[in-house]
Design a protein around this motif. Structure first.
Motif, PDB file in Angstrom:
ATOM      1  N   ALA A  82       0.817  -1.219   0.000  1.00 14.35           N
ATOM      2  CA  ALA A  82       0.000   0.000   0.000  1.00 14.35           C
ATOM      3  C   ALA A  82       0.855   1.276   0.000  1.00 14.35           C
ATOM      4  N   TRP A  83       2.057   1.213   0.556  1.00 13.26           N
ATOM      5  CA  TRP A  83       2.913   2.415   0.640  1.00 13.26           C
ATOM      6  C   TRP A  83       3.790   2.611  -0.606  1.00 13.26           C
ATOM      7  N   THR A  84       3.648   1.760  -1.616  1.00 12.66           N
ATOM      8  CA  THR A  84       4.450   1.908  -2.837  1.00 12.66           C
ATOM      9  C   THR A  84       4.067   3.200  -3.561  1.00 12.66           C
ATOM     10  N   GLU A  85       5.068   3.989  -3.895  1.00 14.82           N
ATOM     11  CA  GLU A  85       4.832   5.218  -4.646  1.00 14.82           C
ATOM     12  C   GLU A  85       4.356   4.873  -6.050  1.00 14.82           C
ATOM     13  N   PRO A  86       3.447   5.656  -6.612  1.00 13.60           N
ATOM     14  CA  PRO A  86       3.044   5.411  -7.997  1.00 13.60           C
ATOM     15  C   PRO A  86       4.266   5.486  -8.916  1.00 13.60           C
ATOM     16  N   GLY A  87       4.240   4.680  -9.954  1.00 16.36           N
ATOM     17  CA  GLY A  87       5.362   4.688 -10.884  1.00 16.36           C
ATOM     18  C   GLY A  87       5.153   3.696 -12.002  1.00 16.36           C
ATOM     19  N   ARG A  88       6.132   3.677 -12.898  1.00 17.70           N
ATOM     20  CA  ARG A  88       6.078   2.789 -14.062  1.00 17.70           C
ATOM     21  C   ARG A  88       7.408   2.049 -14.152  1.00 17.70           C
ATOM     22  N   TRP A  89       7.320   0.727 -14.200  1.00 14.92           N
ATOM     23  CA  TRP A  89       8.488  -0.122 -14.325  1.00 14.92           C
ATOM     24  C   TRP A  89       8.264  -1.071 -15.495  1.00 14.92           C
ATOM     25  N   TRP A  90       9.056  -2.112 -15.581  1.00 11.80           N
ATOM     26  CA  TRP A  90       8.920  -3.112 -16.635  1.00 11.80           C
ATOM     27  C   TRP A  90       9.241  -4.473 -16.039  1.00 11.80           C
ATOM     28  N   ALA A  91       8.833  -5.515 -16.741  1.00 13.72           N
ATOM     29  CA  ALA A  91       9.186  -6.876 -16.341  1.00 13.72           C
ATOM     30  C   ALA A  91       9.196  -7.752 -17.586  1.00 13.72           C
ATOM     31  N   THR A 104      10.456 -13.417 -22.975  1.00 14.65           N
ATOM     32  CA  THR A 104       9.285 -12.682 -23.427  1.00 14.65           C
ATOM     33  C   THR A 104       9.698 -11.240 -23.685  1.00 14.65           C
ATOM     34  N   PRO A 105       8.903 -10.506 -24.435  1.00 15.32           N
ATOM     35  CA  PRO A 105       9.142  -9.069 -24.509  1.00 15.32           C
ATOM     36  C   PRO A 105       8.918  -8.450 -23.125  1.00 15.32           C
ATOM     37  N   ALA A 106       9.552  -7.323 -22.873  1.00 10.95           N
ATOM     38  CA  ALA A 106       9.299  -6.592 -21.627  1.00 10.95           C
ATOM     39  C   ALA A 106       7.937  -5.922 -21.725  1.00 10.95           C
ATOM     40  N   VAL A 107       7.199  -5.960 -20.610  1.00 10.52           N
ATOM     41  CA  VAL A 107       5.884  -5.318 -20.566  1.00 10.52           C
ATOM     42  C   VAL A 107       5.873  -4.290 -19.449  1.00 10.52           C
ATOM     43  N   PRO A 108       5.005  -3.265 -19.554  1.00 13.88           N
ATOM     44  CA  PRO A 108       4.950  -2.267 -18.493  1.00 13.88           C
ATOM     45  C   PRO A 108       4.293  -2.808 -17.219  1.00 13.88           C
ATOM     46  N   VAL A 109       4.810  -2.353 -16.092  1.00  5.24           N
ATOM     47  CA  VAL A 109       4.209  -2.620 -14.775  1.00  5.24           C
ATOM     48  C   VAL A 109       3.961  -1.259 -14.154  1.00  5.24           C
ATOM     49  N   VAL A 110       2.682  -0.877 -14.077  1.00  3.65           N
ATOM     50  CA  VAL A 110       2.307   0.450 -13.597  1.00  3.65           C
ATOM     51  C   VAL A 110       1.620   0.318 -12.252  1.00  3.65           C
ATOM     52  N   VAL A 111       2.085   1.101 -11.286  1.00  5.37           N
ATOM     53  CA  VAL A 111       1.461   1.152  -9.966  1.00  5.37           C
ATOM     54  C   VAL A 111       0.804   2.513  -9.825  1.00  5.37           C
ATOM     55  N   ARG A 112      -0.491   2.484  -9.484  1.00  7.24           N
ATOM     56  CA  ARG A 112      -1.240   3.729  -9.301  1.00  7.24           C
ATOM     57  C   ARG A 112      -1.293   4.101  -7.837  1.00  7.24           C
TER      58      ARG A 112
END
Length: 112
Positions: A82-91, A104-112
């Motif tokens: 719950a305390w994770t700052e919003p952001g955009r990463w990949w995996a 696999t291709p890298a895909v976006p991992v977005v936290v709101r």
């Protein structure tokens, strides 16, 4: 004429889809792989992502049995606290089986 032989030990059947998740919630990141082999095979998948995401993208490694001439889905949880700052990463997912590797291709991992 000579027949072609296109059987593959390991192939991607479906690639992961990007994830958009609220902090404190859980989503899934998965890949489905298949084989043309006539025997069951052990398969192992590693989730690769940037430093700072490893605690909430897990497990880091998973595995299973890829049935003869079949498919298997390998699933990872995306569970930012719950305390994770919003952001955009990949995996991306690296799958190993019988000496073969697929990425696999890298895909976006977005936290709101």
């Amino acid at each position: 004429s000579v027949g072609r032989h296109d059987d593959r030990v390991l192939r991607l059947v479906s690639e992961p889809r990007g994830v958009d998740v609220a902090a404190g919630d859980t989503a899934e990141l998965s890949v489905t792989v298949g084989t043309d082999a006539y025997a069951d095979l052990a398969v192992e998948a590693h989730l690769i992502s940037p430093w700072g995401t490893w605690d909430w993208l897990n497990p880091n490694i998973t595995g299973g049995v890829l049935p003869a001439r079949g498919t298997v889905e390998l699933v990872f949880d995306v569970a930012p606290p719950a305390w994770t700052e919003p952001g955009r990463w990949w995996a991306l997912i690296r799958v190993a089986c019988a000496g073969e590797l697929v990425y696999t291709p890298a895909v976006p991992v977005v936290v709101r």
